[in-house]
Design a protein around this motif. Structure first.
Motif, PDB file in Angstrom:
ATOM      1  N   ALA A  59      -6.686  -3.753  -0.106  1.00 27.93           N
ATOM      2  CA  ALA A  59      -5.339  -3.928   0.445  1.00 27.93           C
ATOM      3  C   ALA A  59      -4.799  -2.575   0.886  1.00 27.93           C
ATOM      4  CB  ALA A  59      -4.412  -4.544  -0.597  1.00 27.93           C
ATOM      5  N   LEU A  71      -2.137   0.040   0.932  1.00 25.94           N
ATOM      6  CA  LEU A  71      -1.007   0.350   0.055  1.00 25.94           C
ATOM      7  C   LEU A  71       0.007   1.278   0.724  1.00 25.94           C
ATOM      8  CD1 LEU A  71      -2.859   0.944  -3.340  1.00 25.94           C
ATOM      9  CD2 LEU A  71      -2.111  -1.205  -2.291  1.00 25.94           C
ATOM     10  N   ARG A  72      -0.473   2.042   1.675  1.00 25.37           N
ATOM     11  CA  ARG A  72       0.426   2.965   2.390  1.00 25.37           C
ATOM     12  C   ARG A  72      -0.157   3.210   3.777  1.00 25.37           C
ATOM     13  NH1 ARG A  72       0.719   8.293  -0.643  1.00 25.37           N
ATOM     14  NH2 ARG A  72       2.217   7.213  -2.005  1.00 25.37           N
ATOM     15  N   THR A  90       5.296  -4.724  -2.967  1.00 26.90           N
ATOM     16  CA  THR A  90       4.906  -6.005  -3.563  1.00 26.90           C
ATOM     17  C   THR A  90       3.714  -5.806  -4.495  1.00 26.90           C
ATOM     18  OG1 THR A  90       5.648  -7.185  -1.582  1.00 26.90           O
ATOM     19  CG2 THR A  90       4.147  -8.360  -3.055  1.00 26.90           C
ATOM     20  N   ASP A  99      -3.674  -1.968  10.093  1.00 27.48           N
ATOM     21  CA  ASP A  99      -3.863  -1.655   8.672  1.00 27.48           C
ATOM     22  C   ASP A  99      -4.652  -2.759   7.966  1.00 27.48           C
ATOM     23  OD1 ASP A  99      -1.668  -3.318   9.076  1.00 27.48           O
ATOM     24  OD2 ASP A  99      -0.606  -2.618   7.300  1.00 27.48           O
ATOM     25  N   PHE A 136       6.825  -3.814   2.542  1.00 29.61           N
ATOM     26  CA  PHE A 136       6.609  -2.373   2.543  1.00 29.61           C
ATOM     27  C   PHE A 136       7.956  -1.667   2.694  1.00 29.61           C
ATOM     28  CE2 PHE A 136       2.638  -4.170   3.955  1.00 29.61           C
ATOM     29  CZ  PHE A 136       1.652  -3.322   3.463  1.00 29.61           C
ATOM     30  N   THR A 184      12.761  -1.946   5.610  1.00 27.60           N
ATOM     31  CA  THR A 184      11.500  -2.499   5.120  1.00 27.60           C
ATOM     32  C   THR A 184      10.719  -3.152   6.257  1.00 27.60           C
ATOM     33  OG1 THR A 184      12.509  -4.641   4.581  1.00 27.60           O
ATOM     34  CG2 THR A 184      12.447  -2.977   2.824  1.00 27.60           C
ATOM     35  N   ASP A 200       5.006   3.513   5.684  1.00 24.38           N
ATOM     36  CA  ASP A 200       5.248   2.235   5.017  1.00 24.38           C
ATOM     37  C   ASP A 200       4.474   2.226   3.714  1.00 24.38           C
ATOM     38  OD1 ASP A 200       6.733   1.455   7.190  1.00 24.38           O
ATOM     39  OD2 ASP A 200       5.252   0.056   7.997  1.00 24.38           O
ATOM     40  N   GLU A 201       5.163   2.008   2.588  1.00 25.14           N
ATOM     41  CA  GLU A 201       4.496   1.951   1.293  1.00 25.14           C
ATOM     42  C   GLU A 201       4.746   0.593   0.645  1.00 25.14           C
ATOM     43  OE1 GLU A 201       4.673   4.212  -2.996  1.00 25.14           O
ATOM     44  OE2 GLU A 201       4.443   5.447  -1.186  1.00 25.14           O
ATOM     45  N   ARG A 202       3.663  -0.026   0.204  1.00 23.63           N
ATOM     46  CA  ARG A 202       3.748  -1.365  -0.374  1.00 23.63           C
ATOM     47  C   ARG A 202       4.567  -1.367  -1.665  1.00 23.63           C
ATOM     48  NH1 ARG A 202      -0.760  -6.021  -0.725  1.00 23.63           N
ATOM     49  NH2 ARG A 202       0.077  -7.237  -2.466  1.00 23.63           N
ATOM     50  N   ILE A 219       4.203  -9.873   1.854  1.00 25.62           N
ATOM     51  CA  ILE A 219       4.050  -8.497   1.376  1.00 25.62           C
ATOM     52  C   ILE A 219       5.166  -7.661   1.999  1.00 25.62           C
ATOM     53  CG2 ILE A 219       2.529  -6.492   1.258  1.00 25.62           C
ATOM     54  CD1 ILE A 219       0.192  -8.486   1.814  1.00 25.62           C
ATOM     55  N   GLN A 247       5.249 -10.138  11.257  1.00 28.10           N
ATOM     56  CA  GLN A 247       5.846  -8.914  10.726  1.00 28.10           C
ATOM     57  C   GLN A 247       7.258  -8.758  11.264  1.00 28.10           C
ATOM     58  OE1 GLN A 247       3.115  -5.486  10.238  1.00 28.10           O
ATOM     59  NE2 GLN A 247       1.791  -6.504  11.719  1.00 28.10           N
TER      60      GLN A 247
END
Length: 254
Positions: free
Chosen positions: A229, A231-232, A250, A158, A47, A62, A246-248, A45, A83
């Protein structure tokens, strides 16, 4: 090769930690059952990270998250979360191991430009080392911090929040490990609202907006109500007039 070496080292730590846990798969918080989103044997994933410093926005690279389901020699299924993200002018690599069903922290490694941290978590203590590099003289500190029971790893905060049984009015105090704050830290989590929110790559999504009281860096997590999930994620560091989000990007599996 370096990534493989890190994984082998972390797995060795995990086996040692699992061997000292008598009640496997016990919930970190009794009565609080987690629900992970769709779990694959391996998943990546990405972000997009942005920063706001004193009111000015900028792109900050990212954060790539690789999830792997593995099995320890004890038979416990584990979730490995690796990560990679920019920090200190270089790349930081954080790797956490947790029990798959409960997300109880088992082991953690962090490779940063100025230090490397390694910890294992038993039912009572966090034990490991913090090695500093690039100073006048390299140093290694032996660490033992009392936890007082099972704990979550703040490195995957998260993921934990997204797995909670969120609903309108939900609140909980969750125990997270933060080395810099002495080990066990109780962090309040509360659903602020449910809303339809637009995302740059994913479009409008129905989400829970969750407040997370991280000391010194309160966070907000936007959790998809269907796929569970994150997302942000936004952290607000008021002492430095700084926030990063951080914004997803994927696509979701559902």
């Amino acid at each position: 090769m370096r990534s493989l070496t890190l994984r082998l080292c972390l797995l060795t730590l995990a086996v040692s930690a699992c061997a000292h846990v008598h009640a496997r798969d016990a919930a970190v918080v009794p009565g609080l059952n987690l629900r992970l989103g769709r779990t694959h044997s391996a998943d990546t994933i990405v972000f997009q990270r942005s920063m706001n410093r004193a009111g000015r926005d900028s792109s900050a690279g990212t954060r790539a998250v690789v999830l792997r389901v593995i099995e320890a020699s004890t038979g416990t299924q584990l979730l490995e979360v690796e990560q990679r993200f920019p920090g200190g002018g270089r790349e930081i690599v954080d790797t956490a191991l947790a029990e798959l069903r409960t997300l109880r922290a088992v082991a953690h490694q962090s490779h940063q430009p100025a230090r490397t941290m390694r910890f294992t978590f038993s039912g009572t203590d966090a034990v490991g080392t913090v090695a500093s590099v690039g100073t006048a003289r390299d140093s290694v500190i032996e660490v033992r911090q009392v936890l007082g029971g099972p704990i979550f790893d703040s490195n995957v905060i998260d993921l934990v929040v997204a797995a909670l049984p969120l609903h309108q009015g939900f609140t909980a105090d969750l125990p997270f490990f933060i080395y810099e704050r002495g080990g066990r830290v109780s962090i309040p989590v509360a659903v602020r609202e449910r809303a339809s929110v637009p995302f740059s790559r994913l479009g409008p999504r129905d989400v829970w907006i969750v407040s997370v009281g991280v000391p010194g860096a309160p966070a907000t997590v936007w959790v998809d109500t269907k796929d569970h999930a994150a997302l942000r994620v936004r952290y607000d560091i008021t002492a430095r007039a700084l926030s990063f989000t951080d914004e997803r990007v994927t696509p979701l599996h559902g």
